[in-house]
Design an enzyme around this catalytic site. Structure first.
Site, PDB file in Angstrom:
ATOM      1  N   LYS A 275       0.840  -1.197   0.000  1.00 41.46           N
ATOM      2  CA  LYS A 275       0.000   0.000   0.000  1.00 41.46           C
ATOM      3  C   LYS A 275       0.877   1.250   0.000  1.00 41.46           C
ATOM      4  O   LYS A 275       2.054   1.190   0.382  1.00 41.46           O
ATOM      5  CB  LYS A 275      -0.875   0.018   1.264  1.00 41.46           C
ATOM      6  CG  LYS A 275      -2.021  -0.985   1.275  1.00 41.46           C
ATOM      7  CD  LYS A 275      -2.853  -0.820   2.539  1.00 41.46           C
ATOM      8  CE  LYS A 275      -3.971  -1.834   2.632  1.00 41.46           C
ATOM      9  NZ  LYS A 275      -5.023  -1.657   1.599  1.00 41.46           N
ATOM     10  N   ARG A 349     -10.064 -11.632   2.080  1.00 46.31           N
ATOM     11  CA  ARG A 349     -10.897 -12.732   1.557  1.00 46.31           C
ATOM     12  C   ARG A 349     -10.162 -14.064   1.679  1.00 46.31           C
ATOM     13  O   ARG A 349     -10.789 -15.115   1.823  1.00 46.31           O
ATOM     14  CB  ARG A 349     -11.307 -12.405   0.118  1.00 46.31           C
ATOM     15  CG  ARG A 349     -10.164 -12.325  -0.850  1.00 46.31           C
ATOM     16  CD  ARG A 349     -10.534 -11.608  -2.147  1.00 46.31           C
ATOM     17  NE  ARG A 349     -10.650 -10.155  -1.971  1.00 46.31           N
ATOM     18  CZ  ARG A 349     -10.997  -9.315  -2.937  1.00 46.31           C
ATOM     19  NH1 ARG A 349     -11.279  -9.772  -4.150  1.00 46.31           N
ATOM     20  NH2 ARG A 349     -11.075  -8.025  -2.712  1.00 46.31           N
TER      21      ARG A 349
HETATM   22  N1  BES Z   1      -8.140  -3.783   4.356  1.00 45.89           N
HETATM   23  C1  BES Z   1      -8.335  -3.391   3.009  1.00 45.89           C
HETATM   24  C2  BES Z   1      -9.653  -2.681   2.755  1.00 45.89           C
HETATM   25  C3  BES Z   1      -9.868  -1.362   3.450  1.00 45.89           C
HETATM   26  C4  BES Z   1      -9.723  -0.178   2.748  1.00 45.89           C
HETATM   27  C5  BES Z   1     -10.304  -1.297   4.755  1.00 45.89           C
HETATM   28  C6  BES Z   1      -9.962   1.022   3.379  1.00 45.89           C
HETATM   29  C7  BES Z   1     -10.535  -0.094   5.383  1.00 45.89           C
HETATM   30  C8  BES Z   1     -10.375   1.077   4.699  1.00 45.89           C
HETATM   31  C9  BES Z   1      -8.309  -4.638   2.113  1.00 45.89           C
HETATM   32  O1  BES Z   1      -7.517  -5.680   2.558  1.00 45.89           O
HETATM   33  C10 BES Z   1      -7.772  -4.201   0.807  1.00 45.89           C
HETATM   34  O2  BES Z   1      -6.639  -3.826   0.743  1.00 45.89           O
HETATM   35  N2  BES Z   1      -8.603  -4.289  -0.236  1.00 45.89           N
HETATM   36  C11 BES Z   1      -8.213  -3.907  -1.543  1.00 45.89           C
HETATM   37  C12 BES Z   1      -8.723  -4.954  -2.487  1.00 45.89           C
HETATM   38  C13 BES Z   1      -8.135  -4.844  -3.873  1.00 45.89           C
HETATM   39  C14 BES Z   1      -6.674  -5.159  -3.848  1.00 45.89           C
HETATM   40  C15 BES Z   1      -8.872  -5.799  -4.772  1.00 45.89           C
HETATM   41  C16 BES Z   1      -8.855  -2.561  -1.848  1.00 45.89           C
HETATM   42  O3  BES Z   1      -9.972  -2.306  -1.409  1.00 45.89           O
HETATM   43  O4  BES Z   1      -8.207  -1.758  -2.514  1.00 45.89           O
HETATM   44 MN    MN Z   2      -5.487  -5.474   1.924  1.00 46.79          MN
END
Ligand code: BES
Ligand code: MN
Ligand code: ZN
Length: 494
Positions: A275, A349
Site C-alpha cells: 500500500k 478474503r
Molecule cells: N483492508 C483493506 C480494505 C480497506 C480499505 C479497509 C480502506 C478499510 C479502509 C483490504 O484488505 C484491501 O486492501 N482491499 C483492496 C482490495 C483490492 C486489492 C482488490 C482494496 O480495497 O483496494
Molecule cells: Mn489489503
C-alpha cells in the site's frame, strides 16, 4: 459505569451534570417549566433569545443554577418531540462527549421526559449506552487524556412503578456500550500492541470474564486444518497467526448455532502489493471484524440471551518479508479450492475463506462474517453505511431488520452471478481479485465459494468501522459499529 434509578426530586439530585432534553416544538418541558418558575423566568428568556432552540445535538450548559443541587444543568436539543431513536441517540452521544471532557465532572443524572414519543425505557437504554460509549476516547496513549470515562449515571424517573423496567434498560445500555468500547479499544490500539497473539490472549481473558468457552488454534493446528489460504497471508510476518473459536450456549443443547466470523488482519501493509503510506496509515483497523465479533459475543454472554452462538476470529498480520506470499502463487484453501494470487492486498478474503469453511463445517446453522474488506464498498456506500451481501434472501432480511432496530445504517448489495466471471483463473479454480468495477461484489462472490450451502451474510464494514476525524456525536477512530446489530440478530435468532 455504574448506574441507578432514582425518584429523588430533580432539584435535589447531586451530580456534576443534570441532563434533560429540549425540543424545538416544546423547549419548555414540564420539568423545565417548573425550573423556569423557580428561576424567575430565566429559561423562558433563553428560549426567547434563541439560546435554547432544541435543535438536534445542540447543547446549552448552565452552571450553578440556583435551587439545583447538581453542579450544571445540561439541556440537550433533540429536534422535535417525536424524535426517533436515531435522533435521540445522536443527541445523547453529543451530550456524553461534552460531559466527559472534565476530570472533575464524571457523574451524570439524566431526567427522562415522559412527554416524548420515545418511551422512557428507550430513552434510558439509549442514554446509558451513549454515556458509556461517549466517555471513552481514542487518546489511549496520551499522558494527559482529553476524555474521562463517566463514573456514574442516575436515571431520574418519577414513576416508581417503572424502576425495574428502567433498571433493565440501563443494564442493557451499559452492557452494549461496554461491548462497543471493547471493540473500539482493540481497534484503536496499534498493531504492535494488538497482533494475533495478544489479540488471542485478550479474547481468552474476555471469555474467562464473561463465561465463554474458548479455543485457540496456532500455526501447527492451522496446518493440520490445511488452512493454506489463511496461512499464506500470515507467512510474511514474524507474528504467528491464530484462529480463536468462542462458544456461547444459552439455547437448547440441540438448538441451532449462529456463527459469527471476523476478519482479523491486525495490520495490513498490503504485502508485496504494498500500500501507499496514505493507504496504510489506518490499517491497524483491519481487525475490526474480529474485534466486533468479540465485542458482540461478550455482550450476548453478559445479557444471557437464550441462543447458541459461535465466534471465529481469523487473526494474521499481512507483511512484507523474504517469506511473503507472492503474486502468481497458487494456494489451496481448506475446502480444496485452489486460488491464484493476483494481489497480496486482497488478503482479507483469503483469511475469511478458511475461517468460513471451518465455521461451516463446525455445524453452524447460519453464518455472518464481518470484514473491513474493500475500499470499493466505501466508494459505493460512503463512510457510514455497511454493505450487506448474501446467498439467502430470508437471512439477509433478518440482518437488515436487526440493523434497522439497532439504528445502524446498512444497505443490501447485489450478488449477480456474472460477477464471479471476473474471478476465473487460467491456472486454478479462482483468482483472488477481479477488475476495479464492482470490487466489493466480486469480493463477496469470492467468499461465497467457502460457505457451502449455509445461509450466509457478509458485512463489509470498511467505511463505518473506523473514522478519520471527530464529529460532534462521535469520537474519531474506531466506532464499534455492528456490535448492537449482531446482538439484536442473536436476540431474534432464538
Ligand atoms: N483492508 C483493506 C480494505 C480497506 C480499505 C479497509 C480502506 C478499510 C479502509 C483490504 O484488505 C484491501 O486492501 N482491499 C483492496 C482490495 C483490492 C486489492 C482488490 C482494496 O480495497 O483496494
Ligand atoms: Mn489489503
Ligand atoms: Zn485488509
Amino acid at each position: 459505569m455504574e448506574f441507578q434509578i432514582e425518584s429523588t426530586p430533580i432539584s435535589n439530585v447531586v451530580a456534576d451534570w443534570l441532563v434533560t432534553v429540549a425540543a424545538k416544538d416544546r423547549p419548555l418541558t414540564s420539568l423545565l417549566a417548573g425550573l423556569d418558575e423557580a428561576l424567575g423566568g430565566t429559561i423562558s428568556r433563553l428560549v426567547e433569545s434563541e439560546d435554547l432552540n432544541g435543535e438536534t445535538g445542540k447543547l446549552l450548559s448552565l452552571p450553578d443554577v440556583p435551587g439545583l443541587a447538581a453542579s450544571r444543568l445540561l439541556l440537550v436539543g433533540i429536534g422535535t418531540d417525536d424524535a426517533d431513536a436515531g435522533a435521540f441517540a445522536k443527541a445523547m452521544q453529543t451530550a456524553a462527549r461534552a460531559c466527559s471532557e472534565k476530570k472533575s465532572g464524571t457523574t451524570v443524572a439524566f431526567a427522562v421526559d415522559a412527554g416524548l414519543a420515545l418511551s422512557v425505557v428507550e430513552q434510558t437504554r439509549i442514554t446509558a449506552l451513549a454515556m458509556t460509549v461517549g466517555g471513552m476516547g481514542q487518546d489511549l496513549y496520551r499522558s494527559e487524556p482529553g476524555r474521562f470515562p463517566l463514573a456514574h449515571l442516575s436515571v431520574m424517573a418519577s414513576a416508581a412503578s417503572q424502576a425495574a423496567e428502567l433498571e433493565e434498560a440501563a443494564h442493557v445500555g451499559v452492557v452494549l456500550g461496554e461491548a462497543m468500547n471493547l471493540t473500539r479499544e482493540l481497534v484503536n490500539r496499534p498493531a504492535d500492541d494488538i497482533h494475533p497473539e495478544t489479540f488471542a490472549a485478550r479474547a481468552e481473558q474476555v471469555a474467562a470474564d464473561v463465561g465463554l468457552a474458548v479455543q485457540v488454534l496456532g500455526q501447527a493446528e492451522l496446518e493440520t486444518e490445511r488452512m493454506g489460504s489463511m496461512l499464506a497471508v500470515a507467512r510474511g510476518s514474524d507474528r504467528p497467526p491464530r484462529l480463536v473459536v468462542l462458544r456461547y450456549r444459552g439455547g437448547a443443547d440441540d438448538g441451532p448455532v449462529l456463527g459469527l466470523c471476523g476478519k482479523g488482519v491486525t495490520f495490513d501493509s498490503g504485502g508485496l502489493s504494498l500500500k501507499t503510506s496514505d493507504g496504510m496509515k489506518a490499517m491497524k483497523c483491519d481487525m475490526a471484524g474480529a474485534a466486533t465479533v468479540l465485542g458482540a459475543m461478550s455482550a450476548i454472554a453478559q445479557l444471557r440471551l437464550p441462543v447458541n452462538v459461535n465466534g471465529y476470529l481469523g487473526l494474521v498480520e499481512n507483511m512484507v518479508s523474504g517469506r511473503s506470499y507472492k503474486l502468481g502463487d497458487v494456494l489451496t484453501a481448506r475446502n480444496g479450492v485452489t486460488i491464484e494470487v493476483h494481489n497480496t492486498d486482497a488478503e482479507g478474503r483469503l483469511v475469511l475463506a478458511d475461517v468460513l469453511s471451518y465455521a461451516a463445517d463446525d455445524g453452524v446453522a447460519k453464518l455472518v462474517d464481518l470484514a473491513t474488506l474493500t475500499g470499493s464498498c466505501v466508494v459505493a456506500l460512503g463512510d457510514d453505511v455497511v454493505g450487506a451481501f448474501g446467498n439467502d434472501d430470508d437471512w439477509a432480511e433478518c440482518m437488515l431488520a436487526a440493523a434497522a432496530t439497532a439504528g445502524e445504517d446498512m444497505w443490501r448489495m447485489p450478488m449477480f452471478d456474472h460477477f464471479s466471471e471476473q474471478l476465473k483463473s487460467d491456472v486454478s479454480d479462482i483468482k483472488n481479485v477481479g477488475t476495479r468495477s464492482g470490487g466489493s461484489i466480486t469480493a463477496a462472490k469470492f467468499l461465497e465459494r467457502f460457505v457451502g450451502d449455509v445461509p450466509w451474510v457478509h458485512l463489509d464494514i470498511a467505511g463505518p468501522a473506523f473514522a478519520a476525524s471527530n464529529k460532534p456525536h462521535r469520537e474519531g477512530g474506531a466506532s464499534g459499529c455492528m456490535v448492537r446489530t449482531l446482538v439484536e440478530l442473536a436476540r431474534n435468532f432464538s
